[in-house]
Design a protein around this motif. Structure first.
Motif, PDB file in Angstrom:
ATOM      1  N   GLY A  31       0.807  -1.205   0.000  1.00 33.76           N
ATOM      2  CA  GLY A  31       0.000   0.000   0.000  1.00 33.76           C
ATOM      3  C   GLY A  31       0.841   1.255   0.000  1.00 33.76           C
ATOM      4  O   GLY A  31       2.078   1.221  -0.072  1.00 33.76           O
ATOM      5  N   SER A  32       0.169   2.410   0.097  1.00 31.86           N
ATOM      6  CA  SER A  32       0.852   3.715   0.029  1.00 31.86           C
ATOM      7  C   SER A  32       1.176   4.295   1.396  1.00 31.86           C
ATOM      8  O   SER A  32       1.815   5.345   1.476  1.00 31.86           O
ATOM      9  N   ASP A  33       0.745   3.626   2.463  1.00 33.29           N
ATOM     10  CA  ASP A  33       0.974   4.135   3.828  1.00 33.29           C
ATOM     11  C   ASP A  33       2.329   3.621   4.310  1.00 33.29           C
ATOM     12  O   ASP A  33       2.471   2.472   4.739  1.00 33.29           O
ATOM     13  N   PHE A  34       3.342   4.496   4.244  1.00 33.73           N
ATOM     14  CA  PHE A  34       4.711   4.078   4.540  1.00 33.73           C
ATOM     15  C   PHE A  34       4.879   3.667   6.004  1.00 33.73           C
ATOM     16  O   PHE A  34       5.562   2.681   6.307  1.00 33.73           O
ATOM     17  N   VAL A  35       4.273   4.420   6.924  1.00 32.01           N
ATOM     18  CA  VAL A  35       4.406   4.097   8.347  1.00 32.01           C
ATOM     19  C   VAL A  35       3.749   2.761   8.654  1.00 32.01           C
ATOM     20  O   VAL A  35       4.300   1.925   9.375  1.00 32.01           O
ATOM     21  N   LEU A  36       2.566   2.550   8.101  1.00 35.47           N
ATOM     22  CA  LEU A  36       1.866   1.276   8.296  1.00 35.47           C
ATOM     23  C   LEU A  36       2.697   0.113   7.754  1.00 35.47           C
ATOM     24  O   LEU A  36       2.833  -0.928   8.407  1.00 35.47           O
ATOM     25  N   ALA A  37       3.269   0.301   6.578  1.00 34.46           N
ATOM     26  CA  ALA A  37       4.089  -0.758   5.984  1.00 34.46           C
ATOM     27  C   ALA A  37       5.317  -1.047   6.842  1.00 34.46           C
ATOM     28  O   ALA A  37       5.689  -2.215   7.046  1.00 34.46           O
ATOM     29  N   THR A  38       5.936   0.006   7.377  1.00 28.85           N
ATOM     30  CA  THR A  38       7.112  -0.174   8.234  1.00 28.85           C
ATOM     31  C   THR A  38       6.748  -0.927   9.504  1.00 28.85           C
ATOM     32  O   THR A  38       7.456  -1.849   9.933  1.00 28.85           O
TER      33      THR A  38
END
Length: 443
Positions: free
Chosen positions: A422-429
């Protein structure tokens, strides 16, 4: 001999200034008294002067109400006297239900943008769409208005009507919607079962019943598969806080022992709140997401999980509101929100004006401009970290810094089953860190 007009005018101005000087001296002389009632004498003097000399007749109730508001507001940014109308709005926020049109909005560059209408709400049935800009309410432009005023204009008794003017990209004419308000119920907990049997739990705010909502959402996620949940991704970004007892109950579900927080009043420890054994999520690894808009009760939960080594905290430094407001009912339906305590993390760290520092800090790819992010320490009149103005335990950066690959590190609305796509960098991290804790590759 005639006196020139300019000299007569100058004489009047000088006379006015001289009279003011005499009056100031008289008031100053009264202030030399040691009587504790002198401030009330001063208030009486001002009240009489306003009533007798203000350009238009002044309403005494309005003057006194303004004086009370100013007295409480002078204490700190979070103490406030609330009129009956303001108090009713405040109570509806903490109860999670109110009369309104059912729309989530965001404020960007002084513009009111629609994030999404709530399912089944008047706004949704009228065709309001994400990306619409609300430009006027009841014919009055809203750009640049205070958030509280805009929300107050959209809310009202169920059954009453409100006229909303929208601007939509690709549509040349303004869109007019005439909506009937309904009682809106706001969910404070949103959940989704992600790949690798991870529970994503989004806490929007802490309102009456949030703890029960968390248990219901968690039970629903567990029932979606025969496989047990293996970890929790707890998202408290943009969570402004709310009821401390609800936050306490939620932290208790994630801890099996230990202190949740302590409170202090005028430098003395008032209460130490401890977790009970048997929390519903106490046995699962947790990663917590926060940002600069995570405040108050959400900081309390993040600090409790961090200090008890129950969760890694990821994101940016939180807002820094480490004070507790007590609500007092006043005659006539009014209310008062008064700061009565500071709260501290289990290790004794002060949150006030310092915030929670993440274990992994995620920063935007572009430098933030001055004033772009406002925290508690930026507010005029904010309380210091310790009573008496001292410095509390330094809450320094705790771990590595990760720089986002895109300018926007804020939460995306849609959460994919595999957040790394997805586009949510914090969520992906956060998801990748949790998967590493679980020892499994995302699937």
């Amino acid at each position: 001999m005639s006196v020139p007009r300019w000299l007569r005018t100058a004489g009047l101005v000088l006379a006015a200034f001289a009279g003011g000087a005499v009056t100031s001296q008289a008031v100053h002389a009264r202030n030399q008294s040691s009587s504790p009632y002198d401030p009330f004498d001063q208030l009486s003097w001002v009240l009489v002067l306003v009533e007798n000399h203000y350009v238009d007749p002044a309403q005494r109730n309005k003057i006194v109400e303004g004086a009370i508001k100013g007295m409480v507001a002078e204490l700190d940014p979070h103490s406030a006297y609330m009129t009956p109308q303001e108090y009713a709005l405040f109570q509806s926020d903490t109860e999670g239900k109110f009369g309104g049109i059912g729309v989530e909005v965001d404020f960007r560059d002084e513009r009111v943008m629609v994030l999404a209408p709530m399912e089944g709400s008047p706004a949704a049935r009228a065709g309001m769409k994400p990306g619409d800009e609300i430009v006027a309410i009841e014919g009055k432009p809203v750009r640049g208005e205070r958030l509280e005023k805009i929300i107050g204009l959209m809310r009202g008794p169920a059954g009453s009507r409100v006229r909303i003017t929208l601007r939509r990209q690709g549509v040349s004419e303004a869109i007019q919607l005439d909506l009937a308000r309904e009682e809106i119920h706001v969910a404070s907990v949103v959940g989704k079962r992600l790949d690798s049997d991870v529970a994503y739990l989004k806490l929007r705010q802490f309102q009456a019943g949030t703890h029960d909502e968390l248990l219901r959402v968690t039970a629903k996620l567990r029932a979606e598969s025969t496989r047990p949940l293996r970890g929790v991704l707890l998202d408290m970004r943009n969570n402004p806080g709310g009821l401390v007892d609800e936050a306490e109950a939620i932290a208790d579900e994630m801890l099996d022992a230990g202190v949740i927080y302590t409170t202090r009043h005028r430098g003395k420890v008032i209460d130490e709140v401890k977790a009970n054994s048997g929390g519903a999520l106490a046995g699962l690894p947790i990663v917590t997401l926060v940002n600069e808009y995570s405040a108050s009760s959400s900081e309390l939960v993040a600090g409790a999980l961090q200090d008890n080594r129950r969760a890694s905290v990821i994101g940016s430094s939180t807002f820094g509101k480490g004070s507790v407001q007590t609500i007092f009912d006043l005659p006539g339906g009014a209310g008062m929100r008064l700061t009565t305590m500071r709260y501290y993390t289990p290790s004794g760290r002060s949150i006030q004006a310092q915030g929670i520092q993440p274990d992994v800090r995620v920063e935007a790819s572009r430098p933030l401009q001055p004033g772009e992010v406002v925290r508690e320490s930026d507010l005029d009149g904010h309380l210091s970290a310790e009573a008496g103005g001292g410095t509390a335990n330094t809450n320094v950066a705790r771990g590595p810094i990760v720089r986002a690959t895109a300018d926007d590190t804020g939460p995306a609305r849609d959460v994919p089953a595999d957040p790394t796509k997805g586009s949510d960098f914090v969520l992906a991290t956060g998801y990748k860190m949790l998967i590493e804790k679980l020892g499994a590759a995302p699937r």
